[in-house]
Design a protein around this motif. Structure first.
Motif, mmCIF file in Angstrom:
data_model
loop_
_atom_site.group_PDB
_atom_site.id
_atom_site.type_symbol
_atom_site.label_atom_id
_atom_site.label_comp_id
_atom_site.label_asym_id
_atom_site.label_seq_id
_atom_site.Cartn_x
_atom_site.Cartn_y
_atom_site.Cartn_z
ATOM 1 N N ARG A 1 -54.742 -37.443 -2.490
ATOM 2 C CA ARG A 1 -55.308 -36.593 -1.446
ATOM 3 C C ARG A 1 -56.293 -37.379 -0.596
ATOM 4 O O ARG A 1 -56.333 -37.250 0.620
ATOM 5 C CB ARG A 1 -56.001 -35.383 -2.074
ATOM 6 C CG ARG A 1 -56.422 -34.352 -1.032
ATOM 7 C CD ARG A 1 -57.755 -33.718 -1.394
ATOM 8 N NE ARG A 1 -58.161 -32.745 -0.392
ATOM 9 C CZ ARG A 1 -58.836 -33.074 0.709
ATOM 10 N NH1 ARG A 1 -59.140 -34.329 0.964
ATOM 11 N NH2 ARG A 1 -59.184 -32.146 1.575
ATOM 12 N N THR A 2 -57.097 -38.213 -1.243
ATOM 13 C CA THR A 2 -58.061 -39.057 -0.537
ATOM 14 C C THR A 2 -57.350 -39.993 0.434
ATOM 15 O O THR A 2 -57.785 -40.179 1.573
ATOM 16 C CB THR A 2 -58.895 -39.861 -1.558
ATOM 17 O OG1 THR A 2 -59.582 -38.952 -2.416
ATOM 18 C CG2 THR A 2 -59.886 -40.783 -0.880
ATOM 19 N N VAL A 3 -56.244 -40.574 -0.009
ATOM 20 C CA VAL A 3 -55.468 -41.474 0.849
ATOM 21 C C VAL A 3 -54.896 -40.716 2.035
ATOM 22 O O VAL A 3 -54.928 -41.210 3.174
ATOM 23 C CB VAL A 3 -54.352 -42.187 0.050
ATOM 24 C CG1 VAL A 3 -53.450 -42.995 0.967
ATOM 25 C CG2 VAL A 3 -54.952 -43.077 -1.036
ATOM 26 N N LEU A 4 -54.369 -39.528 1.788
ATOM 27 C CA LEU A 4 -53.832 -38.708 2.875
ATOM 28 C C LEU A 4 -54.904 -38.463 3.933
ATOM 29 O O LEU A 4 -54.660 -38.599 5.127
ATOM 30 C CB LEU A 4 -53.290 -37.384 2.331
ATOM 31 C CG LEU A 4 -52.813 -36.367 3.362
ATOM 32 C CD1 LEU A 4 -51.678 -36.923 4.216
ATOM 33 C CD2 LEU A 4 -52.381 -35.082 2.658
ATOM 34 N N GLU A 5 -56.097 -38.121 3.490
ATOM 35 C CA GLU A 5 -57.192 -37.892 4.450
ATOM 36 C C GLU A 5 -57.538 -39.186 5.181
ATOM 37 O O GLU A 5 -57.804 -39.183 6.386
ATOM 38 C CB GLU A 5 -58.423 -37.325 3.748
ATOM 39 C CG GLU A 5 -59.525 -36.947 4.716
ATOM 40 C CD GLU A 5 -59.989 -35.513 4.576
ATOM 41 O OE1 GLU A 5 -60.521 -34.999 5.580
ATOM 42 O OE2 GLU A 5 -59.834 -34.924 3.503
ATOM 43 N N GLY A 6 -57.520 -40.299 4.474
ATOM 44 C CA GLY A 6 -57.786 -41.588 5.115
ATOM 45 C C GLY A 6 -56.753 -41.926 6.175
ATOM 46 O O GLY A 6 -57.094 -42.425 7.257
ATOM 47 N N ILE A 7 -55.485 -41.656 5.875
ATOM 48 C CA ILE A 7 -54.417 -41.889 6.856
ATOM 49 C C ILE A 7 -54.673 -41.041 8.094
ATOM 50 O O ILE A 7 -54.625 -41.547 9.223
ATOM 51 C CB ILE A 7 -53.033 -41.570 6.247
ATOM 52 C CG1 ILE A 7 -52.659 -42.591 5.173
ATOM 53 C CG2 ILE A 7 -51.961 -41.512 7.343
ATOM 54 C CD1 ILE A 7 -51.456 -42.207 4.337
ATOM 55 N N ALA A 8 -54.973 -39.770 7.881
ATOM 56 C CA ALA A 8 -55.219 -38.868 9.011
ATOM 57 C C ALA A 8 -56.413 -39.353 9.834
ATOM 58 O O ALA A 8 -56.334 -39.433 11.068
ATOM 59 C CB ALA A 8 -55.445 -37.447 8.516
#
Length: 160
Positions: A48-55
């Protein structure tokens, strides 16, 4: 007397990413490391943290009122901008929801299957956002070189 046992920590496995910004690659690899040592809840939270970082790296994360957008809004913006396909946009919130759920509900087990499915989906997102774009750029460069070479050949015969 209490018996003592030798404890040998599990070693984690690296997951390599190419054509991915270092911060995103490092965090995604950390999610895979968590999985490899059976820390499944940590793996999905990191996903989830990575997804937010990508966004945050691809779209403006701030609303007009100056407040940060929530991840649901950011995912929609990724889709609107064409950074992720409609298919992945519709499903990306699953990573968000599992990450949130595993953070806020420690009474539900996160299984190995939950974790690997989450990580596999995260890798699909990373592939679409970064890897495919880099491969497309490489193909474009190759096509440009081939067209220049072809043009030189044609020009050579046109001048005769």
């Amino acid at each position: 007397m209490i018996p003592t046992e030798d404890w040998i920590p599990l070693s984690s496995e690296e997951h390599e990413y190419t054509d991915v910004p270092a911060e995103i690659a490092k965090a995604a690899s950390e999610a895979h490391k968590c999985y490899s040592i059976n820390a499944y809840r940590a793996a999905v939270v990191m996903a989830r943290t990575v997804l937010e970082g990508i966004a945050n790296s691809k779209i403006n994360p701030v609303k007009e009122n100056g407040y940060e957008k929530d991840l649901k809004e950011k995912i929609k913006d990724l889709g609107k901008a064409g950074i992720i396909s409609k298919r992945l946009e519709d499903k990306a919130s699953i990573i968000k929801d599992i990450g949130n759920g595993s953070t806020h509900n420690i009474f539900e087990e996160i299984t190995e299957t939950d974790a690997i499915n989450t990580l596999n989906f995260l890798d699909l997102l990373i592939d679409e956002v970064y890897t495919q774009e880099a491969q497309y750029d490489q193909l474009g460069q190759t096509n440009k070189k081939l067209n220049i070479s072809k043009q030189k050949l044609l020009d050579r015969f046109r001048t005769k």
